[in-house]
Design a protein around this motif. Structure first.
Motif, PDB file in Angstrom:
ATOM      1  N   LEU A  74       0.816  -1.213   0.000  1.00  0.00           N
ATOM      2  CA  LEU A  74       0.000   0.000   0.000  1.00  0.00           C
ATOM      3  C   LEU A  74       0.856   1.273   0.000  1.00  0.00           C
ATOM      4  O   LEU A  74       0.340   2.372  -0.213  1.00  0.00           O
ATOM      5  N   ALA A  75       2.155   1.118   0.245  1.00  0.00           N
ATOM      6  CA  ALA A  75       3.054   2.276   0.218  1.00  0.00           C
ATOM      7  C   ALA A  75       3.706   2.460  -1.151  1.00  0.00           C
ATOM      8  O   ALA A  75       4.418   3.442  -1.375  1.00  0.00           O
ATOM      9  N   SER A  98       3.859  -8.437  -3.342  1.00  0.00           N
ATOM     10  CA  SER A  98       3.203  -9.736  -3.400  1.00  0.00           C
ATOM     11  C   SER A  98       1.811  -9.649  -4.029  1.00  0.00           C
ATOM     12  O   SER A  98       1.114 -10.647  -4.143  1.00  0.00           O
ATOM     13  N   VAL A  99       1.396  -8.453  -4.428  1.00  0.00           N
ATOM     14  CA  VAL A  99       0.106  -8.249  -5.104  1.00  0.00           C
ATOM     15  C   VAL A  99       0.416  -7.469  -6.381  1.00  0.00           C
ATOM     16  O   VAL A  99       1.185  -6.507  -6.342  1.00  0.00           O
ATOM     17  N   ASP A 105      -1.348  -0.931 -10.925  1.00  0.00           N
ATOM     18  CA  ASP A 105      -2.138   0.281 -11.152  1.00  0.00           C
ATOM     19  C   ASP A 105      -1.510   1.491 -10.465  1.00  0.00           C
ATOM     20  O   ASP A 105      -1.420   2.574 -11.040  1.00  0.00           O
ATOM     21  N   ALA A 106      -1.080   1.290  -9.214  1.00  0.00           N
ATOM     22  CA  ALA A 106      -0.512   2.403  -8.446  1.00  0.00           C
ATOM     23  C   ALA A 106       0.785   2.898  -9.081  1.00  0.00           C
ATOM     24  O   ALA A 106       1.025   4.108  -9.172  1.00  0.00           O
ATOM     25  N   ARG A 238      -0.572  -6.902   6.564  1.00  0.00           N
ATOM     26  CA  ARG A 238      -1.829  -6.148   6.585  1.00  0.00           C
ATOM     27  C   ARG A 238      -2.102  -5.590   5.187  1.00  0.00           C
ATOM     28  O   ARG A 238      -3.193  -5.761   4.631  1.00  0.00           O
ATOM     29  N   ASP A 239      -1.088  -4.981   4.598  1.00  0.00           N
ATOM     30  CA  ASP A 239      -1.256  -4.385   3.275  1.00  0.00           C
ATOM     31  C   ASP A 239      -1.634  -5.421   2.220  1.00  0.00           C
ATOM     32  O   ASP A 239      -2.483  -5.165   1.355  1.00  0.00           O
TER      33      ASP A 239
END
Lengths: 313, 313
Positions: A74-75, A98-99, A105-106, A238-239
């Motif tokens: 997420l960072a 890992s995603v 996209d980010a 968590r992310d």
């Protein structure tokens, strides 16, 4: 030398292992590191494997031919946004998240035209975190999945080829696939296992009838295995669950369904059903050992010598 | 020498490890083995560590001062019944079963007055099976739980003491507890972990969208850890779940409840709840390492050298 200058943004277990492996292989000329954590930066300075250590992603990526984002998933977007203006035309941008759908996209939103974005994911790691936990052999024999853009031109394909060669020089094997498929595969082989491990360790810790001391003492019956991946970095995981929500919930639904069938077989004493499942699962491990992804030694080889803290009466 | 003659009924991983460890420690004079499996008997003859190898439990236990039943838990009763008439007065009978209430009951029905029954369970093992997989160091630093009868006389207490000394000589640490509590503790530290591992490997094998080849190749992300205990002996584990049904179903109910809460937290993006759980679970592993029941090395130490079958590009 495959890349004259490499920038690594986020220097934990994976980031620092990339640097050590790349240096050991002579795959990079110089290395710049950006890390938001002052304690990490001090550690990296002390370890001495970077030519430049900074808090600022833009400063790190300046003049870099390869930029590796290795922050929690997420960072990734914010880190890439902070670096955008300084990215060198013709450079390659990749990551180790890992995603791949949401991270792709980010990163895509932050990487300008003329810079080649090739998202990636090395399937390697340990339960430890931080710059000091990295090691050069981490990627040896492991797989790296790249999820390149489907419509790349010749220059882009050359950049993908070069990045594949870089991972190969670090000892890894490289595959390419669609980002959505990656996220489903990893939900099975990595995300669900971590979720289950975290959950069972939590369940055991919360029992009233069984003390934590008992759980620890008698953990060699199987439980201890789960504690390894349940000791992984909390922020990173968590992310991952938030960023790969749909695939994780789908696989978790399957797992729960299967578990309910197993529970029912135990309740009704259906020994044949249990025996059938327990017999099938052996083959998978054999396949993993043959695929070179696992030690063939019993107990992962950890009982070759008694554990360091082992008290004998 | 603690026991002049030891009989081991059922000579798989655990039975053969008891023999090797007892021989290495000089804890027994001679050893008799009974095993119902002709292939096992041939293996044991070839390995040469028993003075007598037979298919008949009665023949094996004749003159034995210590009798160790090491068959799958549902086979304990029949094996003991077959040996009853030949048990030597004053001998000690124990077992290594992972369930103690039902196994204790089964053995109690077969052990005559004048023979000391002390049920037991060494919390040690590997994912391998059969007489050739045993090794003398298996019990070193591990715990053995005895569940002695609460109303024993002086001779009985002496028998318990001697059996504790035997396990100590093999390198183990010995605890005593109530059989019902043992079954609950082991449901947490061993039976549920095996059930979960078998289940997740089964779920992964049955996916249509992800191939078995993909599951194997990318298993280093966490999945491979679970395949180890899911490669354990199917008969042994079928029996354990049937014999410890109530405790297993209770713990499984807790696990499922916790997993549903975790699933809900992912669905609703509650990162704080995930982070809290993921932070708590690290301490348990640290405790297990301090308790001497686990390797402190990352990845169980298995990445110190690349896996045997490891293909490098």
């Amino acid at each position: 030398v495959i890349y004259d200058r490499m920038a690594v943004i986020g220097c934990g277990l994976i980031g620092s292992s990339v640097i050590r492996a790349a240096r050991a292989a002579g795959a990079v000329g110089s290395v710049a590191v950006a890390d938001a954590n002052p304690a990490h930066r001090a550690e990296i300075e002390a370890l001495g494997y970077a030519d430049l250590v900074t808090a600022d992603p833009a400063e790190a990526v300046r003049d870099a031919d390869l930029v590796v984002f290795a922050v929690p998933v997420l960072a990734m977007g914010p880190a890439a946004a902070a670096a955008t203006a300084a990215l060198k035309p013709g450079a390659t941008v990749t990551d180790v998240g890992s995603v791949k759908v949401s991270v792709g996209d980010a990163l895509r939103a932050a990487v300008p035209a003329g810079v080649h974005l090739v998202p990636g994911h090395p399937i390697a790691g340990t339960e430890q975190s931080g710059p000091a936990s990295g090691f050069a052999e981490l990627f040896r024999g492991r797989w790296v999945i790249l999820t390149p853009e489907p419509d790349g031109d010749a220059a882009y394909l050359e950049a993908v080829e070069r990045l594949s060669g870089f991972w190969g020089a670090l000892g890894a094997q490289v595959d390419a696939m669609d980002a959505a498929h990656h996220d489903l595969v990893l939900a099975v082989t990595s995300h669900l296992p971590h979720l289950i491990a975290y959950n069972i360790v939590g369940t055991a810790a919360d029992m009233e009838e069984v003390t934590q001391a008992e759980v620890m003492k008698y953990s060699a019956g199987g439980f201890r295995d789960f504690t390894r991946i349940a000791a992984s970095d909390p922020t990173m995981w968590r992310d991952i669950f938030l960023a790969n929500k749909d695939a994780v919930l789908e696989i978790l639904g399957r797992f729960t369904e299967d578990l309910q069938a197993l529970s029912r077989a135990i309740r009704w004493g259906e020994g044949d059903k249990l025996f059938d499942l327990f017999s099938r699962t052996r083959d998978i491990r054999r396949g993993i050992i043959i695929a070179g992804q696992e030690s063939a030694e019993p107990n992962f080889g950890r009982d070759r010598s008694p554990p360091a803290g082992g008290a004998t009466p």
